[in-house]
Each structure stands twice: as structure tokens, then as C-alpha cells.
Motif scaffolding. Structure first.
Motif, PDB file in Angstrom:
ATOM      1  N   THR A  34      -0.370  -5.626 -10.891  1.00  0.00           N
ATOM      2  CA  THR A  34      -0.248  -6.986 -10.352  1.00  0.00           C
ATOM      3  C   THR A  34       1.048  -7.646 -10.823  1.00  0.00           C
ATOM      4  O   THR A  34       1.565  -7.340 -11.896  1.00  0.00           O
ATOM      5  N   SER A  58      -1.303   3.165 -10.859  1.00  0.00           N
ATOM      6  CA  SER A  58      -1.625   3.096  -9.433  1.00  0.00           C
ATOM      7  C   SER A  58      -2.145   1.750  -8.960  1.00  0.00           C
ATOM      8  O   SER A  58      -2.348   1.560  -7.759  1.00  0.00           O
ATOM      9  N   GLY A  59      -2.355   0.810  -9.866  1.00  0.00           N
ATOM     10  CA  GLY A  59      -2.759  -0.539  -9.465  1.00  0.00           C
ATOM     11  C   GLY A  59      -2.107  -1.537 -10.392  1.00  0.00           C
ATOM     12  O   GLY A  59      -2.442  -1.587 -11.575  1.00  0.00           O
ATOM     13  N   LEU A 105       0.817  -1.207   0.000  1.00  0.00           N
ATOM     14  CA  LEU A 105       0.000   0.000   0.000  1.00  0.00           C
ATOM     15  C   LEU A 105       0.855   1.263   0.000  1.00  0.00           C
ATOM     16  O   LEU A 105       1.798   1.379   0.783  1.00  0.00           O
ATOM     17  N   VAL A 122     -11.830  -2.052  -3.190  1.00  0.00           N
ATOM     18  CA  VAL A 122     -10.619  -2.516  -3.878  1.00  0.00           C
ATOM     19  C   VAL A 122      -9.761  -3.371  -2.938  1.00  0.00           C
ATOM     20  O   VAL A 122      -9.234  -4.418  -3.344  1.00  0.00           O
ATOM     21  N   PHE A 166      -0.039  -7.347  -5.343  1.00  0.00           N
ATOM     22  CA  PHE A 166      -0.761  -6.198  -5.881  1.00  0.00           C
ATOM     23  C   PHE A 166      -0.218  -4.940  -5.212  1.00  0.00           C
ATOM     24  O   PHE A 166      -0.174  -4.848  -3.994  1.00  0.00           O
ATOM     25  N   TYR A 167       0.211  -3.980  -6.019  1.00  0.00           N
ATOM     26  CA  TYR A 167       0.589  -2.676  -5.484  1.00  0.00           C
ATOM     27  C   TYR A 167      -0.560  -1.717  -5.743  1.00  0.00           C
ATOM     28  O   TYR A 167      -1.060  -1.641  -6.875  1.00  0.00           O
ATOM     29  N   PHE A 168      -0.952  -0.976  -4.681  1.00  0.00           N
ATOM     30  CA  PHE A 168      -2.080  -0.052  -4.793  1.00  0.00           C
ATOM     31  C   PHE A 168      -1.645   1.293  -4.205  1.00  0.00           C
ATOM     32  O   PHE A 168      -1.332   1.381  -3.022  1.00  0.00           O
ATOM     33  N   GLU A 169      -1.641   2.303  -5.035  1.00  0.00           N
ATOM     34  CA  GLU A 169      -0.980   3.574  -4.700  1.00  0.00           C
ATOM     35  C   GLU A 169      -1.668   4.477  -3.674  1.00  0.00           C
ATOM     36  O   GLU A 169      -0.984   5.095  -2.852  1.00  0.00           O
ATOM     37  N   ALA A 200      -8.744  -7.089  -3.608  1.00  0.00           N
ATOM     38  CA  ALA A 200      -7.318  -7.412  -3.745  1.00  0.00           C
ATOM     39  C   ALA A 200      -6.949  -8.602  -2.871  1.00  0.00           C
ATOM     40  O   ALA A 200      -6.169  -9.472  -3.282  1.00  0.00           O
TER      41      ALA A 200
END
Lengths: 261, 261, 261, 261
Positions: B183, B180-181, B99, B212, B192-195, B216
Motif C-alpha cells: 500500500t 505481492s501486496g 494489478l 482481496v 494498492f499494488y496486487f501482484e 482493496a
């Protein structure tokens, strides 16, 4: 154009093991460097574990376009500080060609994020490297497949991320397969993993293997100027935003303050 | 089905900074865990930097299906031994959701191999996360875009490998864009990177952001049994080869010997 | 949850060739459908070339979650209108599992953009499909490899784009390799190509092959609601822009006009 | 080295629309060709819809290294036979640079397999193309971003497969984002999609856009010899197998027979 290649070798087996000595009397690194020099646009030098900083000082790396890496029994002796430095240079744009047992090197595991593990057998069995994309720069000059009469078996699963491109896949006499030529992009740097190269067989004397190594150095070379601040996360002040902005909401940082790391 | 999620937080800003305290009186980790629990099939617990082993003992990780990671100013205080352990578990199959400022966490940089650097600005500007693939499991329940009235700007270039899938791309009021999202697959683990998620804005209270996060966790969950020996490189003896083999050529290892690492 | 699978078969060899008839007295499509039905959450029906619209009317496709495709000698007889329709449904979210000689089907070549060509030999030789990612949903229940005593050889280069994931790679007795299980995402649809299945060998009777087919149907199923307008390119009028805009510069289209195609 | 580029244009707006005529008095194709010729190693010629075979005879394509494609309102008038031929040449190794509204051209949809749809608005708004990978060959000579004062908005979702590399992502004044520079590999051919280029704005007169076009032509050029039989699926007879084989099992084909298509 001149591409400055450095061939790194842990250089232990050639001094300790009679079998390897007979196959590589001039060492693995010197054998590979000589093969690279047959391409008039590549200048190849060497570096080994025993040299100060393993021969990979910051200055040396700054003047290296492509680094080739051969290691096997001494991965743990490579200093973390040198690995940090090499990793940074790859992200800045230096090419990296990882050879055979280098799959377990610190630098390859660092760049991949995965264990880079595999299955293996030293039986001198036949290996056939099939070209998956004959139009790839790394496969130029190679016909349908490279035949190696004696090779160490490396078998799947090979624990690496899905590659950018699958260039070679190998067939082994004992029944296994292996994705033996894989490319990756990491930061500004290009990485090629090439599986053949067990030290008890004369694989780096094979003309086709040498062709692949020269091709790989050319492919991994990024002529763009080094991205020196690739690891920095600069603040973009409100005043310099491309669109007019006014500060809103709560704030953690004072104006002009550097970010956390 | 029950998915066991652990929300990890360095948990410093909430104790030291009045602005953050006002936004997250119950802490960031508790806010996120509560949001996850609205999905009846997710059990969410928390762990923080100050706990022994940062709350991430081997036992705890072995019973974790998906780990969410929030950190900002104390990345350097996370012990390398714990990071080694988390990395191994991701490669074994544990999901990882990174995150916001976790982009600079040790674990994310380890998994990516790249600097994970970016540009940033804390101006409370508007951010709009566009859904790139509305049919992706992580985007279910989200309409065309998520609007955040106040957000920290994260700008490209974002130094990560090309993703498996680009799920979100963000527009910022000040003129920047950001993927910003994203996988990734690493070993048996999904990442998963979520900005979004700056601590001075109430972003984790936003119902769509919470959707989200739940999506995720479900996406990152790998029901396959953990791949405990994912980092091992076992020898396959000649006798057990799938095809009949006879030893040929020179040899380095004695029969049955373990490989080098 | 119920997944509605349709097994499509050109259904010619089983009627014309005694060898194939002996292996598949109930036809290839019925054999596969029966295998799928062993999963209580899959309902499997069939469709063949000779049916009106090849059994793939718009209504039928709208009620299909995953389509499996087997064809060999009659690819050219499949109507372009039906292929258009199937391609649209895949982009809307229908899963597609392409089997064996379906590599040369119109629908697979359409989805890939490449020739989908390969090398082949019908010698009944041994094939071994190695699992590249044992944690992948499609490989669940399969041990290290699937052994097929008799198979048609399919050899590299296989002219398809680099896949999302490489799930299987095959070893052949005659010396070739083949990437035999590959996944793709196209629009909202998931595609799996699975190489084994030559009609003169009892491959679809093999319990492990049947396990892979059931897994593939589950993997290819996208529960998101169909993306019916996936091929539309709607105008976003100035008045509805998310940020306030005023028209500037020259203009080609009148307000509200549809775009060109 | 000389790279033979052909700039293809439907060439309709410039003849019918006064606004476009004013911006491109010498036509879009001639403007682009002139920009390419500033690179001494590129020879650029042009072809248009109205020419016989649209100017793309087999001979012409055989002597083309990189084809650039601009079309908008007449995609449907491009003959399928010519599209077949172009697709085959791309798979053989010809580079393809698809420009702006070419996203809906037959050739691009063929190569992608997806609808290539998007959202759009002709409001003359500001566009900013951010460089995602500054070390990519296509981005050389471009600083952080390209600013276009007037542009047509193209917005996500853009229905194309996940690219090999994301080179540019665009910010639009009206609030949208778009992946505006994407690379693909298909067969032996390299493909670059580049979004800017609406015909009512002087975008192809912009020096930075021209730099990207020259870079793209160099990047898309594959010096390997054309892979003329890329679409063939040759039989590999038992007698020529790399490993000794004896025929086993049932058989469909007679010895030496061609495969089905």
C-alpha cells in the motif's frame, strides 16, 4: 574518497533581476559550489539551463555522484529527455538534493509522484529551522535550530509522500510551519529536499545553511556501483530457476522472449 | 454508502490470444467487475484502451471513487494526457488498485517515481501469497495464505519505494519471493499494488483473489471530498497572515502576483 | 456499528488543583467521554487510576475497541501488570489514542521503544495546529488549522519513531514547532498521538479538538476480530509444511516441543 | 575510524548441547567476533550472560559503538536493569544488530513495542535470502541471493513494525517466506534485525553471512556524539523563548520547576 557534486541552476534571476544580482553577484550555483568545495572530499562543478542539454549530458551524469537542483521560473523549459535521464541516474544511485523552489521542478515531481505543491509568501519574515533528529548525518554541526532573519514562507500542506526521515521542521514568523528537510530513497538513489533558499535573501551565504548542504551531499552519496539495469525486467528462464521446475499451464510468451513494457 | 469503481483493461490479449480467450471469455475487466459487484456497496463499471480517451474522460474520473488498472502489452499506447488526468485524480483522492503487469503502466511508474521493474518467468509454477498483517482491511476473509496452483513468477528486486504497509509476500515454486501486496498514500489517494493476475491462468476467477479485490476497493476508497486544488500553490498575502507581519528584505514578486511553476 | 471507547485518566489534578478544577469541574475523562458520545456510534465509558486494576481488568479491555489515555504526574503509579495487558490488547487490535502528557506514560513509551521526550513551557501561549493531510480521516471537519489561544508548548525534538503519517504539525507563539498529530501501526493496533490538552486550559472543551477526538476514535477502531495469539510463536511441524519436506541437518528441539521464549 | 563492536551471546547451547558444540567449538560469540575483525576498522570484543552485569556495565556500553545480540533459551534471565541500560544507549546512538532467535530478546521487544513473534520449524531445510535493495550498504558484496543449505524456518507473520527499509526477504523450502533483514531508526540509534543463525547449523561460518555482519556493523555505527540526555524533557523558560513571550492563562507548575515523569 572524492564525491563528485554538480550544482544545477536555471540561472535566470541573477541575470535579470537587480535584487538577486546584488545578493548573488557570482550566481547561486557558483555560491553553492564554492561552499561545497570547503569540504576537501567534495569536488563541485556547475551546470545551467542555457548549456547544451542543460549541461547534463549522459556522460556528465555518469560521472556525477550527487546532483543539486535549483530552479524557479523556468521549470517548463527543462527538456523532458534530460529529466528522463536524470531520473534514471537517481534510480541507478546518483544522489539528488532539491533546493527551495525546486519543489516544483520536473525532476522532483517525477521522483515523488505527487504535486509537490505548498503555500508561500514573500515577506522577508523570520524562519527558524528546528532540528528534529540531531543525530542525523545531515544535521551534524547544527545546534538546536537555524535562524534565518529573512526568508520566503513555505507553508503546509506540502504535497509529498511521507518521508523516510523528517530532519528539519520550520517555524515562520507569519504563523505557518513547514517540513523543511525531508529524506527519501528511490531505487538506489537518496533524495534530500531542503526548503530555504529564496533568491532575494543571502541564505546560501549563511554558514549553517552551507554546513547542511555539505552534509547533504555526503549523505546522498551512494558508494555502491551504479545499478545500470535498474529499469530492466529480465526473464528468468525455467532452466536457470534456483529450484527445479517443469512448465505447467497455458503460456503467452515463447521461450526466451522479452517481456512487454 | 456506494463506492463507484471502474475496472480499466487494455483488452487486447482476450481478443488476440486463444489461451487467454479460453480463460477469460468475458474479458478480464468484466470478470473483475462482476466479482466487485458481489459487494452490494460497490458499483463497478469498465473502461478499455480502445474507447475514446480510453474511457477515462474528466467527467468519468470525477465520478470514480476507485480505479483498478490492468495492462500488459500496450502501456505505451496509453495517452500521456489521460495519464496526467488519472494522476491528478489520485492525488485528489481517487483510489488506485494496480494489478499484475500494471506494474509497468505509465500511471504506476508516475505515482512511484521508480522504474517498477522486477524479474519474471511464465512457467505456470505454484505461488503462495502469505498474509503479513492478518488484521489489515485488505486481508479480511483470507486465512494464512492464498495458494495459486499456476502463476507467473514475479521476483525481487521490485523497484518501488518502501511501502506504507506490506500486506502480502509471495513464495514461488521456482525459488523466488515477491512483495505481492503493497500500500501507498499519494496526496489524498490510496494506492494498492496486487501482484497475481497473469492472463493465461484463471486467477481472477479465484474466490480468495476476488475477496482481496473487493477489500482493496473498500480500503482505497477515500470518502473525503475531492481535493480539487491539490496541485495549486496559492500565495498567502501578508494581510491575511495568521500573525501580524510587516514586509522586510528584498522582493521578487509584486503583491498578489502568482508564483512560478 | 458501535465503537466501544474507554477514556482513561489518572484523575489527580482535578481533585488537587483549584485551577484545573475550575476548568474541568466534571473531570477531564468525563469531559472527553461526553464529547465522544456526540457521535451516535461511539459508546464512551471511563476508567481511572484509583479504581481496582486502574479500571482496566482483562474483561474490560477485551470489551474495549479504543482506549484513550490521559496521564501526567502519576505515570509511575500505573502498575506494570496493567501496562502489559494494555500493550497486549493494542497488539491484538485495540486502538490507542494517547493524549498530551501521556507522551511519558508507560504504555506509550512501551509501544514506541523510544524515550518519547520533548521540550515544554507552560506560558499559556498561542498554538496553531496545521493540518498536514486534509484528506486524512482524523482531519475531517477541520479547516486549515486549529487555533488554541492558550496552550502548553511542546517542542521538538520529540523522541518517537518516524510515524506512519504526520497528520498535524503545530506552531507555537514562543517560536517552537511540534509534530502534534502522529499515527502508528503496532501489531493489529492503530495508535494516534495528539499533543494538545494541558489541564489548566479548556482545550478539551474546544469543538474542533472534540471533532479530532471523535475522528481519532473512528480511525483507531479495527473491526477485524482480535488477534488473541499475536504474541505466540507456534511451531509448524514438518508434517504440516505446505511443501513436502524431509528433516536434514542437526537438531536442537525434539519433535513437537515448544520453542524458547 | 575504528568501530567498537561488542558481540553478546547468552552462551548456553555451546556448553550444554553436543550438536551445537560441534558446530561452534569456539562459541557463537567468538566466531562472530573473529569474522568482524577481518574488517580492519572494526574492533570486536564479546560479552556473555554469565559475566557480572552480563558483561554490559555502563562503562562498557559507553565505549560500545555497535552491539550484536544473540540469545535463545535464556531471554528471561537477562536482568531488566541491563536491558534498560542497553535501550537507553541505543536511543543515545549505539547501533544494535539483533540476530536470529534474538527476535524474542527483551531488548528487541522493547525497541519494537510489538511481540516480535513468528512461526518456526527446525527441519534443516534450504533457505534463500533475496537481496531486495542491492544498493543498500548492508548488501554490498552479496550477489542476488544468499543460499543456506540448512536453516531453521522462520515464517510470517513477523510481528514487528513496518521497517525503515526491507533489505532481505527469505524463501524457505517448506513453503514459507520471511522478511529476514530489516532496518529501524530509534532515537539516535540504528537497528538491524538479521534472521539466519540457528545454532545447529554452521551459518555464522558462511562467508556471505559474515560479509553481511560486517556491513551491518558499519551501517549501524552512528559517528555523531552520543545523545546523553535523549530521555530528558527540559523546561524552556519563558525568558529564553526564541520569540518574546508573556505568561498568560492558568498555571500548574511554578517557575523553574521540573516536569512530571
Amino acid at each position: 574518497m572524492t564525491i563528485r557534486a554538480v550544482v544545477w541552476n536555471e540561472f535566470i534571476h541573477e541575470k535579470e533581476n537587480a535584487v538577486v544580482q546584488a545578493v548573488y553577484p557570482d550566481s547561486i550555483h557558483e555560491t553553492i559550489a564554492r561552499a561545497l568545495r570547503e569540504d576537501g572530499e567534495i569536488t563541485a562543478t556547475t551546470a545551467t539551463l542555457e548549456e547544451p542539454e542543460h549541461g547534463l549530458s549522459q556522460n556528465r551524469l555518469d560521472e556525477t555522484d550527487v546532483l543539486l537542483w535549483w530552479g524557479h521560473k523556468a521549470h517548463g523549459q527543462v527538456s523532458d529527455a534530460v529529466v528522463d535521464r536524470v531520473q534514471q541516474r537517481v534510480n541507478e544511485g546518483m544522489g539528488l538534493v532539491v533546493l527551495h523552489s525546486g519543489h516544483f521542478s520536473k525532476i522532483f515531481k517525477r521522483m515523488m509522484g505527487t504535486p509537490c505543491s505548498l503555500r508561500w509568501r514573500e515577506a522577508g519574515e523570520r524562519e527558524r529551522l528546528w532540528v528534529i533528529n540531531p543525530s542525523h548525518p545531515i544535521a551534524q554541526g547544527i545546534d538546536k535550530a537555524i535562524e534565518l532573519p529573512n526568508s520566503e514562507m513555505y507553508g503546509e500542506p506540502f504535497l509529498v509522500p511521507e518521508p523516510l526521515e523528517t530532519v528539519f521542521v520550520s517555524w515562520f514568523e507569519g504563523g505557518e510551519v513547514f517540513r523543511s528537510g525531508l529524506t527519501y530513497q528511490r531505487g538506489a538513489g537518496r533524495i534530500f529536499y531542503f526548503e530555504p533558499g529564496h533568491e532575494t535573501y543571502p541564505i546560501y551565504h549563511d554558514p549553517q545553511i552551507q554546513t547542511v548542504l555539505r552534509n547533504a551531499v555526503r549523505w546522498a552519496y551512494n558508494p555502491a556501483k551504479p545499478w545500470k539495469d535498474v529499469s530492466e525486467a529480465p526473464n528468468v528462464p525455467i532452466e536457470t530457476a534456483r529450484e527445479k521446475l517443469e512448465r505447467k499451464g497455458g503460456s503467452l510468451h515463447k521461450a526466451g522472449e522479452a517481456g512487454y513494457r
